[in-house]
Scaffold this motif. Structure first.
Motif, PDB file in Angstrom:
ATOM      1  N   MET A   1       0.850  -1.184   0.000  1.00  0.00           N
ATOM      2  CA  MET A   1       0.000   0.000   0.000  1.00  0.00           C
ATOM      3  C   MET A   1       0.887   1.235   0.000  1.00  0.00           C
ATOM      4  SD  MET A   1      -3.129  -0.946   2.625  1.00  0.00           S
ATOM      5  CE  MET A   1      -2.107  -1.621   3.960  1.00  0.00           C
ATOM      6  N   PRO A   2       0.443   2.318  -0.643  1.00  0.00           N
ATOM      7  CA  PRO A   2       1.226   3.552  -0.622  1.00  0.00           C
ATOM      8  C   PRO A   2       1.235   4.153   0.781  1.00  0.00           C
ATOM      9  CG  PRO A   2      -0.935   3.944  -1.583  1.00  0.00           C
ATOM     10  CD  PRO A   2      -0.816   2.456  -1.383  1.00  0.00           C
ATOM     11  N   GLY A   3       2.189   5.007   1.030  1.00  0.00           N
ATOM     12  CA  GLY A   3       2.291   5.577   2.372  1.00  0.00           C
ATOM     13  C   GLY A   3       2.825   4.535   3.325  1.00  0.00           C
ATOM     14  N   THR A   4       2.031   4.170   4.302  1.00  0.00           N
ATOM     15  CA  THR A   4       2.405   3.125   5.256  1.00  0.00           C
ATOM     16  C   THR A   4       1.984   1.770   4.703  1.00  0.00           C
ATOM     17  OG1 THR A   4       2.080   4.660   7.098  1.00  0.00           O
ATOM     18  CG2 THR A   4       2.152   2.306   7.626  1.00  0.00           C
ATOM     19  N   ASP A   5       2.967   0.886   4.473  1.00  0.00           N
ATOM     20  CA  ASP A   5       2.619  -0.412   3.883  1.00  0.00           C
ATOM     21  C   ASP A   5       2.081  -1.360   4.950  1.00  0.00           C
ATOM     22  OD1 ASP A   5       4.805  -1.547   5.232  1.00  0.00           O
ATOM     23  OD2 ASP A   5       6.120  -1.412   3.495  1.00  0.00           O
ATOM     24  N   GLY A   6       1.669  -2.544   4.492  1.00  0.00           N
ATOM     25  CA  GLY A   6       1.050  -3.500   5.397  1.00  0.00           C
ATOM     26  C   GLY A   6       1.991  -4.074   6.435  1.00  0.00           C
ATOM     27  N   ILE A   7       3.284  -4.111   6.132  1.00  0.00           N
ATOM     28  CA  ILE A   7       4.258  -4.633   7.098  1.00  0.00           C
ATOM     29  C   ILE A   7       4.366  -3.700   8.290  1.00  0.00           C
ATOM     30  CG2 ILE A   7       6.669  -5.289   7.461  1.00  0.00           C
ATOM     31  CD1 ILE A   7       6.769  -5.771   4.379  1.00  0.00           C
ATOM     32  N   GLU A   8       4.561  -2.421   7.998  1.00  0.00           N
ATOM     33  CA  GLU A   8       4.670  -1.454   9.089  1.00  0.00           C
ATOM     34  C   GLU A   8       3.354  -1.350   9.861  1.00  0.00           C
ATOM     35  OE1 GLU A   8       6.151   1.135  11.795  1.00  0.00           O
ATOM     36  OE2 GLU A   8       7.239  -0.097  10.352  1.00  0.00           O
ATOM     37  N   ALA A   9       2.236  -1.422   9.147  1.00  0.00           N
ATOM     38  CA  ALA A   9       0.936  -1.391   9.818  1.00  0.00           C
ATOM     39  C   ALA A   9       0.775  -2.585  10.751  1.00  0.00           C
ATOM     40  CB  ALA A   9      -0.188  -1.374   8.781  1.00  0.00           C
ATOM     41  N   THR A  10       1.264  -3.753  10.319  1.00  0.00           N
ATOM     42  CA  THR A  10       1.213  -4.947  11.171  1.00  0.00           C
ATOM     43  C   THR A  10       2.068  -4.758  12.415  1.00  0.00           C
ATOM     44  OG1 THR A  10       0.816  -6.396   9.269  1.00  0.00           O
ATOM     45  CG2 THR A  10       1.705  -7.426  11.250  1.00  0.00           C
ATOM     46  N   ARG A  11       3.279  -4.243  12.239  1.00  0.00           N
ATOM     47  CA  ARG A  11       4.160  -3.995  13.393  1.00  0.00           C
ATOM     48  C   ARG A  11       3.498  -3.057  14.392  1.00  0.00           C
ATOM     49  NH1 ARG A  11       8.524  -3.097   9.415  1.00  0.00           N
ATOM     50  NH2 ARG A  11       9.700  -5.048   9.192  1.00  0.00           N
ATOM     51  N   ARG A  12       2.954  -1.959  13.892  1.00  0.00           N
ATOM     52  CA  ARG A  12       2.334  -0.974  14.782  1.00  0.00           C
ATOM     53  C   ARG A  12       1.138  -1.572  15.520  1.00  0.00           C
ATOM     54  NH1 ARG A  12       2.094   4.458  10.918  1.00  0.00           N
ATOM     55  NH2 ARG A  12       4.351   4.620  10.531  1.00  0.00           N
ATOM     56  N   LEU A  13       0.334  -2.322  14.792  1.00  0.00           N
ATOM     57  CA  LEU A  13      -0.860  -2.910  15.394  1.00  0.00           C
ATOM     58  C   LEU A  13      -0.500  -3.902  16.491  1.00  0.00           C
ATOM     59  CD1 LEU A  13      -3.892  -3.489  15.497  1.00  0.00           C
ATOM     60  CD2 LEU A  13      -3.579  -5.076  13.585  1.00  0.00           C
ATOM     61  N   LEU A  14       0.426  -4.820  16.193  1.00  0.00           N
ATOM     62  CA  LEU A  14       0.749  -5.876  17.143  1.00  0.00           C
ATOM     63  C   LEU A  14       1.630  -5.390  18.287  1.00  0.00           C
ATOM     64  CD1 LEU A  14       1.193  -8.901  14.711  1.00  0.00           C
ATOM     65  CD2 LEU A  14      -0.852  -8.117  15.920  1.00  0.00           C
ATOM     66  N   ALA A  15       2.171  -4.168  18.168  1.00  0.00           N
ATOM     67  CA  ALA A  15       2.935  -3.577  19.261  1.00  0.00           C
ATOM     68  C   ALA A  15       2.032  -2.886  20.277  1.00  0.00           C
ATOM     69  CB  ALA A  15       3.951  -2.575  18.718  1.00  0.00           C
ATOM     70  N   GLU A  16       0.770  -2.721  19.932  1.00  0.00           N
ATOM     71  CA  GLU A  16      -0.189  -2.096  20.837  1.00  0.00           C
ATOM     72  C   GLU A  16      -0.418  -2.982  22.060  1.00  0.00           C
ATOM     73  OE1 GLU A  16      -2.801   0.886  20.352  1.00  0.00           O
ATOM     74  OE2 GLU A  16      -0.720   1.360  19.874  1.00  0.00           O
ATOM     75  N   PRO A  17      -0.603  -2.397  23.242  1.00  0.00           N
ATOM     76  CA  PRO A  17      -0.877  -3.207  24.428  1.00  0.00           C
ATOM     77  C   PRO A  17      -2.240  -3.892  24.337  1.00  0.00           C
ATOM     78  CG  PRO A  17      -1.143  -0.867  24.914  1.00  0.00           C
ATOM     79  CD  PRO A  17      -0.553  -0.950  23.545  1.00  0.00           C
ATOM     80  N   GLY A  18      -2.371  -4.985  25.058  1.00  0.00           N
ATOM     81  CA  GLY A  18      -3.628  -5.713  25.082  1.00  0.00           C
ATOM     82  C   GLY A  18      -3.779  -6.643  23.904  1.00  0.00           C
ATOM     83  N   GLU A  19      -4.894  -7.336  23.876  1.00  0.00           N
ATOM     84  CA  GLU A  19      -5.150  -8.306  22.803  1.00  0.00           C
ATOM     85  C   GLU A  19      -5.536  -7.585  21.521  1.00  0.00           C
ATOM     86  OE1 GLU A  19      -7.815 -12.320  21.916  1.00  0.00           O
ATOM     87  OE2 GLU A  19      -7.938 -11.293  23.856  1.00  0.00           O
TER      88      GLU A  19
END
Length: 219
Positions: free
Chosen positions: A57-75
């Motif tokens: 994806m342009p801008g923020t790709d799916g890899i970085e989006a995955t990293r950011r999402l899974l780094a969030e606290p909680g489930e």
């Protein structure tokens, strides 16, 4: 169980097609994101079980989006990567980032629905042959080698069986040990490797040289 999904893809026609396909299969689509940067706010807003994530994806790709999402606290929701090619370097990086599995965009609707239900239930979508192809051109070594050396001989053996696609029950039968013992070994493996799921653990194991292509069943 009726799983819920967030669609992340920069192409409106792809999102429309996936929405129609999933809803036909009894899966609820809660929202959409057209860029990786939109994924985390959309997840916070809709709280889906699964994110179907396009890696390119342009801008923020799916890899970085995955990293950011899974780094969030909680489930957090499970991430299922959607791609055009099964030998895509982006898929390899997404699995290392913690995605639970990947799907080809040309997959049949029944396969896509099954994949969503599988990861929503907390299971990894592990394709041993596909993962082997993703990592076969990469020489073992790098940052994962040292942590892999902390595995015991039995843990390494269990990890090699995971890489062939065996379930915990299958591993227990193959090694003639209890299911609870296998679960303990798997938990220890995940902890030592810093892996969130079986797919990530197997990719790390290949990277570290603990698992090699010849370890696959039938080879």
């Amino acid at each position: 169980m009726r799983p819920t999904v967030l669609l992340a893809d920069d192409e409106p026609l792809v999102r429309t097609g996936l929405r129609a396909l999933l809803e036909q299969q009894g899966i609820t689509v809660l929202g959409e994101a057209a860029d990786g940067a939109e994924v985390l706010p959309a997840v916070r807003r809709t709280r889906p079980d699964v994110v179907l994530m396009d890696v390119r994806m342009p801008g923020t790709d799916g890899i970085e989006a995955t990293r950011r999402l899974l780094a969030e606290p909680g489930e957090q929701p499970k991430v299922l990567v959607v791609t055009t090619f099964d030998n895509d370097d982006y898929v390899h990086e997404a699995l290392l980032a913690g995605a639970s599995g990947f799907l080809l965009k040309r997959a049949r609707k029944e396969e896509i629905a099954h994949a969503v239900r599988t990861v929503a239930a907390g299971e990894s979508l592990l394709f041993p042959e596909a993962i082997r192809r993703l990592v076969s051109a990469r020489p073992p070594g790098g940052k994962y080698t040292r942590v892999a050396k902390t595995l015991t001989r039995r843990e390494a053996e269990v990890l090699r069986l995971i890489a062939t696609g065996l379930s915990n029950s299958d591993i227990a039968a193959a090694l003639v040990i209890s299911l609870e013992t296998v679960k303990t070994h798997v938990g220890n493996i995940f902890g030592k490797l810093g892996a969130a799921n079986r797919s990530q653990a197997v990719v790390i194991a290949y990277e570290a040289g603990v698992v090699r292509p010849g370890h696959l069943a039938g080879q």
